[in-house]
Design an enzyme around this catalytic site. Sequence first.
Site, PDB file in Angstrom:
ATOM      1  N   GLY A 112      -2.144 -12.737  -2.585  1.00  0.00           N
ATOM      2  CA  GLY A 112      -1.595 -14.093  -2.579  1.00  0.00           C
ATOM      3  C   GLY A 112      -2.224 -14.961  -3.651  1.00  0.00           C
ATOM      4  O   GLY A 112      -1.667 -15.996  -4.029  1.00  0.00           O
TER       5      GLY A 112
ATOM      6  N   ARG B 191      -4.148  -8.145   2.587  1.00  0.00           N
ATOM      7  CA  ARG B 191      -4.920  -9.037   3.465  1.00  0.00           C
ATOM      8  C   ARG B 191      -5.233 -10.370   2.785  1.00  0.00           C
ATOM      9  O   ARG B 191      -6.306 -10.952   2.965  1.00  0.00           O
ATOM     10  CB  ARG B 191      -6.191  -8.338   3.951  1.00  0.00           C
ATOM     11  CG  ARG B 191      -5.890  -7.062   4.741  1.00  0.00           C
ATOM     12  CD  ARG B 191      -7.124  -6.423   5.320  1.00  0.00           C
ATOM     13  NE  ARG B 191      -6.815  -5.144   5.961  1.00  0.00           N
ATOM     14  CZ  ARG B 191      -6.422  -4.995   7.219  1.00  0.00           C
ATOM     15  NH1 ARG B 191      -6.263  -6.059   7.981  1.00  0.00           N
ATOM     16  NH2 ARG B 191      -6.176  -3.798   7.721  1.00  0.00           N
TER      17      ARG B 191
ATOM     18  N   PRO C  54       0.915  -5.870   3.355  1.00  0.00           N
ATOM     19  CA  PRO C  54       1.488  -5.651   2.019  1.00  0.00           C
ATOM     20  C   PRO C  54       0.972  -6.640   0.977  1.00  0.00           C
ATOM     21  O   PRO C  54       1.158  -6.426  -0.219  1.00  0.00           O
ATOM     22  CB  PRO C  54       2.991  -5.835   2.253  1.00  0.00           C
ATOM     23  CG  PRO C  54       3.069  -6.786   3.413  1.00  0.00           C
ATOM     24  CD  PRO C  54       1.919  -6.390   4.302  1.00  0.00           C
ATOM     25  N   LEU C  55       0.301  -7.702   1.439  1.00  0.00           N
ATOM     26  CA  LEU C  55      -0.318  -8.664   0.516  1.00  0.00           C
ATOM     27  C   LEU C  55      -1.823  -8.434   0.396  1.00  0.00           C
ATOM     28  O   LEU C  55      -2.560  -9.326  -0.018  1.00  0.00           O
ATOM     29  CB  LEU C  55      -0.024 -10.097   0.971  1.00  0.00           C
ATOM     30  CG  LEU C  55       1.452 -10.485   0.943  1.00  0.00           C
ATOM     31  CD1 LEU C  55       1.658 -11.887   1.482  1.00  0.00           C
ATOM     32  CD2 LEU C  55       2.012 -10.367  -0.475  1.00  0.00           C
TER      33      LEU C  55
ATOM     34  N   PHE D  57      -5.431 -10.973  -0.518  1.00  0.00           N
ATOM     35  CA  PHE D  57      -5.916 -10.859  -1.892  1.00  0.00           C
ATOM     36  C   PHE D  57      -4.794 -11.087  -2.894  1.00  0.00           C
ATOM     37  O   PHE D  57      -4.954 -11.829  -3.883  1.00  0.00           O
ATOM     38  CB  PHE D  57      -6.550  -9.480  -2.102  1.00  0.00           C
ATOM     39  CG  PHE D  57      -6.908  -9.180  -3.537  1.00  0.00           C
ATOM     40  CD1 PHE D  57      -7.987  -9.794  -4.131  1.00  0.00           C
ATOM     41  CD2 PHE D  57      -6.157  -8.280  -4.283  1.00  0.00           C
ATOM     42  CE1 PHE D  57      -8.318  -9.528  -5.462  1.00  0.00           C
ATOM     43  CE2 PHE D  57      -6.472  -8.003  -5.602  1.00  0.00           C
ATOM     44  CZ  PHE D  57      -7.560  -8.631  -6.191  1.00  0.00           C
TER      45      PHE D  57
ATOM     46  N   TYR E 157      -3.877  -7.251  20.157  1.00  0.00           N
ATOM     47  CA  TYR E 157      -4.011  -8.535  19.489  1.00  0.00           C
ATOM     48  C   TYR E 157      -4.311  -9.647  20.493  1.00  0.00           C
ATOM     49  O   TYR E 157      -3.467 -10.015  21.305  1.00  0.00           O
ATOM     50  CB  TYR E 157      -2.752  -8.867  18.702  1.00  0.00           C
ATOM     51  CG  TYR E 157      -2.368  -7.840  17.663  1.00  0.00           C
ATOM     52  CD1 TYR E 157      -3.297  -6.928  17.155  1.00  0.00           C
ATOM     53  CD2 TYR E 157      -1.060  -7.762  17.182  1.00  0.00           C
ATOM     54  CE1 TYR E 157      -2.938  -5.989  16.212  1.00  0.00           C
ATOM     55  CE2 TYR E 157      -0.703  -6.831  16.229  1.00  0.00           C
ATOM     56  CZ  TYR E 157      -1.637  -5.941  15.748  1.00  0.00           C
ATOM     57  OH  TYR E 157      -1.280  -5.006  14.814  1.00  0.00           O
TER      58      TYR E 157
ATOM     59  N   HIS F 147      -0.966   2.961  18.667  1.00  0.00           N
ATOM     60  CA  HIS F 147      -1.694   2.155  17.689  1.00  0.00           C
ATOM     61  C   HIS F 147      -2.722   2.974  16.914  1.00  0.00           C
ATOM     62  O   HIS F 147      -2.923   2.758  15.711  1.00  0.00           O
ATOM     63  CB  HIS F 147      -2.380   1.004  18.420  1.00  0.00           C
ATOM     64  CG  HIS F 147      -2.660  -0.184  17.578  1.00  0.00           C
ATOM     65  ND1 HIS F 147      -2.830  -1.443  18.089  1.00  0.00           N
ATOM     66  CD2 HIS F 147      -2.812  -0.329  16.243  1.00  0.00           C
ATOM     67  CE1 HIS F 147      -3.069  -2.308  17.118  1.00  0.00           C
ATOM     68  NE2 HIS F 147      -3.071  -1.650  15.989  1.00  0.00           N
TER      69      HIS F 147
END
Length: 333
Positions: free
Chosen positions: A208, A204, A201-202, A206, A55, A121
């Site tokens: 929300g 990415r 879990p959202l 969408f 990251y 990873h």
Amino acid sequence: MQTRKLGPFTVSAIGLGCMNLSHAYGHPVDEAEATRLLLRALDCGVDFLDTAALYGFGANESLLGRALKGHRQRFVLASKCGMTGVNGKRVIDGRPATIKATCDAALQRLQTDVIDLYYLHRLDFAVPIEESVGALADLVQAGKIRGIGLSEVSAVTLRRAHAVHPVTALQSEYSLWSREPEIAVLEACCELGVAFVAFSPLARGFLGGQLVNPQKQLEAGDIRLSMPRFEPDNYVRNLQLLPAFRSLAAELGGTPAQLALAWLLASKPEMLMIPGTRSIAHLEENLGAYRLQLDAATVAQLDSMIHPRHIAGERYNQATFAEIDSERFNTQA
């Protein structure tokens, strides 16, 4: 606040994925703003933080090291190796020497003596999983990490790895619209006593409910713009699933994001999740999922309301799928 077991640790069921503060979702967040978010997460009881060497090519680990110095005892720290930035490019490398060197660099960036959970990873298809996990086991023996994790691997790979050294956790994408772990990985984790950690879990953003037009709302370079589900024609079709989802959330006294997380909390009581956010308001909203108590009928309703069979487009493009080991619907068992 609900808690879950993560190897020898007990942590908040809803943790924090830190990737989008530094990587893949447009420009990195200003460090002062990111620091406020991280400290607010701790103050809200979030005590499971997830980062990786990849990251920001080390920038995210460095951010956590600076922002949370002096707070190390307040949270369980997870990071990842095996996929890093080399000369400005993302490289998958699971060789033991690389894993150990990556860990040493991560410890310096994170300003800590030990990483609580260290994931591979990605599986390096050129290196047997036994060799990569053997290197991680050496890091446990050396006291540099406390637990071994795997990310985006199949049940077969998990079993091979677990035979070398006990695996603490397996991380993969899991949400109402991404259910691949249901093919085999969730069952294998349960059998072996391995914690499962759901990233994205959202969906990415969408689920929300606020991302209406990715091409206009997302910054250039946002990883979602390369994902088939976010392509214009597919996304217009996927948006048709949201009105009923929003209505149910309002009926239950929550937001769409809270309902998505509450579904995970209720349907998989042993599961952990690491939604990411750049916003303190969204962080606090996500934690409101704890207040939504879903009965079995509502869980089943959600399960059928948004499901991969309804979704237009794959979660990754084919080039990315070629790099990961996890099972796929309709392509492998």
